[in-house]
Design an enzyme around this catalytic site. Structure first.
Site, short mmCIF file in Angstrom:
data_model
loop_
_atom_site.label_atom_id
_atom_site.label_comp_id
_atom_site.label_asym_id
_atom_site.label_seq_id
_atom_site.Cartn_x
_atom_site.Cartn_y
_atom_site.Cartn_z
N ASP A 92 0.82 -1.19 0.00
CA ASP A 92 0.00 0.00 0.00
C ASP A 92 0.86 1.25 0.00
OD1 ASP A 92 -2.50 1.36 2.18
OD2 ASP A 92 -2.49 1.10 0.02
N ASP A 112 -9.53 -0.72 3.24
CA ASP A 112 -9.04 -0.41 4.58
C ASP A 112 -9.97 -0.95 5.63
OD1 ASP A 112 -8.01 2.84 3.45
OD2 ASP A 112 -6.91 0.95 3.55
#
Lengths: 248, 468
Positions: free
Chosen positions: B258, B386
């Site tokens: 990420d 997320d």
């Protein structure tokens, strides 16, 4: 467009403050457990008295670390408070130090209480008999009362601690730390509940009164609060007089 | 803090002349058939005005400084507000996942593994297990990388239909199939007698309303609720089918990925975000949780397909309470949409029919029409990935930890603190930022530390009823 100045104060509002404080308490707990763990590993497992002693040592370290982190949090909040004050419109920060002290103590208390009691609560649902192996049958109820006392105590300690740090009264600081150690030590007298619960509640009451007085309360203000008198707040008038009418 | 926020917008009214960029915490997610890939990115609408405002070379220095101060105050206040706006959905998602894990045993039972993690962890030696989990994680991450690159390529070459179809298939799967399984398991756990007809009705309604809310229009709260539910469902699937060490490794690696994907100049997510900014479009709302409605005013839309998609994606809902009462009055008067409301809607979310006249009208809109936009309605966006990975972490912690609730709680607090810090960084840097690394790092550290260090300590203390 936005100047990236110190925006550390941004999340320090409302629920997020609770979260930050809980985090600090957790870190202190982590370090204390680390100390205890290391000490246990290095010691002789078979010796029960030594284990108990080590547990006591671990608890004492944990108490000291908690107070240390409370102090660190105070420093952090002071800085943030100054930042907030400089950028606010009337030069004062929107949150008073007393409110911060209260919230700080409350969050410490909540996370400490929850950590102490949540596993016990979870176990209390399941089938079982309390004290079947000869321990006290009052385990759950005394745990509940002790946790309540601890949460209240943390709140009061927070208020007194911040006030003492603000006014640099290190005697008061020492007294707070000492009373924390005393309370923790008293719990080591469990399951002799008369010896531990009674004094702890007396300490809670005294600390509560002390915190009340420190926060500026008095008998008169208590009466005023109880009689629900509407106070004439001139500051509110000023704001509404200066307020620009909102255009929809 | 609330008193400040109450009168600051009025203070600002006469001075709002520029388009405030949205502080987004957007992570674009990519649905494959059985899982979501998480790409975290936050995005800021690059408006030409915002670039000029930072220049100190201005004759009216004081005005600039005053603007800067006010902007800072806005940043601070709305930074705090954004934090709260994201805490609630993240907390809700985690609560749902933990509650399910604790009560429904289906999701903690080992029933095989996904095809993306072919190596088993039931091995004889620890070394073999470690190797297997590393291989599993490597395969999973490479699949995620491939899917992300595919998504970026499709987006770059404007294959919107393919992306849309892909998203629709995955949300169909989630909303119908996975929720059917979930409902079935909940009924089994609580021993509820149920017939297929009722279940079919329930699932049909749930799924169809979900599809409409997520891909088309719907009340904001309902859309948020559905996004939270599908994130929770996805997280539960991961928790069930990922073996233990693999799960932790994947969490660790994906936060590194990420970080790389969003911050590196050639990272796929960064390219995705930049392409979206160039075209002045919003990213797929089916993959992003948004705390308010998406603003599409003053957009130079040349691509009718993109515009149609963009307007389709915007959800209509109340903006400020004043507008809502007006809308409600208008609707109550006619039982339909009045001309005035339609005009207002066109001004706000862009014309539904892409005619050059309406587009010109939108573009010619004076910028001080923004003053009626409540600055507090600028929302924050967080990608669904997320949500999913936070919930996976907390769910795995509650499923497998020996410290049980202590560990779960510690991970929960750690993740929220990480989210807080990430939002703080967002307020400072004001560009797309990955939301996974900090939270997942904190979460992992606290999980392992609490499980191995704190738990024995607290256990001993609780056993003797000592308090610290």
């Amino acid at each position: 467009m936005f100047v990236g100045r110190e925006t550390a104060t941004a999340p320090l509002c409302g629920k997020s403050r609770h979260r930050k404080r809980a985090f600090f308490w957790l870190v202190s707990l982590l370090l204390a457990s680390l100390v205890w763990f290391v000490s246990v590993r290095l010691s002789d497992r078979g010796d029960a008295a030594l284990q108990r002693g080590l547990l006591g040592f671990g608890a004492a370290v944990s108490v000291l670390l908690q107070e240390l982190f409370r102090f660190a949090y105070f420093k952090l909040l002071k800085k943030a408070d100054e930042g907030l004050a400089t950028i606010s419109e009337d030069g004062r920060s929107p949150i008073s130090l007393r409110q911060m002290a209260y919230v700080s103590g409350l969050s410490f208390g909540i996370i400490s209480g929850v950590f102490s009691v949540i596993n016990i609560l979870a176990d209390s649902i399941g089938p079982g008999t309390v004290g079947i192996h000869g321990d006290s049958p009052y385990y759950f109820i005394t745990s509940a009362f002790l946790t309540m006392a601890l949460v209240l105590l943390h709140t009061f300690w927070g208020v007194i601690f911040f006030d003492a740090c603000e006014k640099r009264r290190y005697g008061c600081l020492g007294l707070v730390v000492a009373s924390h150690l005393l309370t923790s030590g008293l719990t080591f007298l469990n399951p002799r509940y008369a010896a531990s619960l009674g004094p702890i509640f007396i300490i809670t009451l005294c600390t509560g009164l002390w915190a009340f007085v420190t926060a500026g309360g008095s008998f008169r203000s208590l009466l005023k609060c109880l009689s629900c008198k509407q106070e004439d707040d001139s500051r509110v008038m000023t704001y509404s007089a200066l307020r620009v009418p909102c255009e929809d | 803090m609330t008193e400040l926020s109450a009168h600051l917008p009025q203070f600002q009214h006469g001075q709002l002349t520029e388009n405030f960029p949205d502080n987004h915490l957007s992570n674009t997610n990519d649905n494959s058939e059985r899982r979501r890939h998480d790409n975290s990115g936050r995005r800021r609408n690059d408006n030409p005005e915002s670039e000029t405002n930072g220049q100190p070379q201005n004759n009216i220095q004081q005005v600039v400084e005053q603007d800067e101060e006010e902007d800072e105050e806005l940043t601070l206040k709305y930074g705090a507000k954004h934090v709260i706006m994201l805490f609630v959905p993240v907390t809700l998602c985690m609560v749902v996942v933990v509650a399910t894990i604790k009560s429904v045993s289906f999701y903690t039972r080992k029933d095989g593994q996904l095809i993306y993690t072919p190596f088993t962890e039931e091995t004889e030696t620890v070394g073999q297990r470690a190797l297997n989990s590393i291989l599993n994680a490597a395969i999973m991450i490479s699949v995620i990388i491939v899917m992300t690159i595919l998504l970026v390529v499709l987006y770059k070459y404007r294959c919107y239909k393919v992306i849309h179809g892909w998203l629709i298939i995955s949300s169909l799967l989630l909303l119908f199939f996975f929720s059917f399984i979930y409902l079935g398991e909940v009924f089994k756990t609580y021993n509820v007698a149920m017939d297929y007809i009722t279940v079919a009705l329930i699932i049909w309604n749930f799924g169809v309303v979900g599809m409409i809310c997520i891909h088309w229009k719907g009340p904001l709260r309902l859309q948020q609720a559905y996004l939270i539910m599908i994130s929770a469902l996805m997280a539960l699937v991961f928790i069930k089918y990922l073996p233990e060490w693999t799960a932790w490794l994947i969490l660790a690696v994906i936060s590194v990925y990420d970080l790389v994907a969003v911050l590196c100049p050639k990272g796929p997510l960064r390219m995705l975000v930049e392409t979206a900014q160039e075209r002045n479009e919003t990213l797929f709302p089916a993959l992003i949780y948004s705390s308010t409605m998406i603003w599409l005013v003053n957009m130079a839309e040349e691509d009718p397909e993109a515009q149609r998609k963009a307007t389709k994606n915007s959800t209509y809902d109340k903006q400020a309470p004043a507008n809502q009462t007006r809308n409600e009055d208008a609707e109550a008067d006619d039982g339909g949409f009045s001309q005035e409301w339609q005009q207002q809607r066109d001004n706000r979310i862009g014309p539904i029919e892409s005619t050059p006249e309406s587009r010109a009208a939108v573009q010619a809109l004076p910028s001080n029409s923004q003053t009626s936009e409540d600055p507090e309605e600028r929302g924050v966006k967080l990608g669904l990935g997320d949500f999913i990975f936070y919930s996976v972490l907390v769910g795995k912690a509650s499923a497998t930890a020996s410290g049980d609730w202590n560990t779960t709680l510690a991970c929960f607090v750690a993740i929220l603190i990480g989210l807080c810090l990430t939002l703080l960084l967002l307020a400072i840097f004001k560009k797309a930022l990955p939301a996974l690394p900090i939270s997942i790092t904190f979460g992992l550290v606290f999980y392992f530390a609490t499980d191995n260090l704190v738990q024995p300590f607290m256990d001993q203390l609780a056993f003797h009823q000592f308090y610290i």
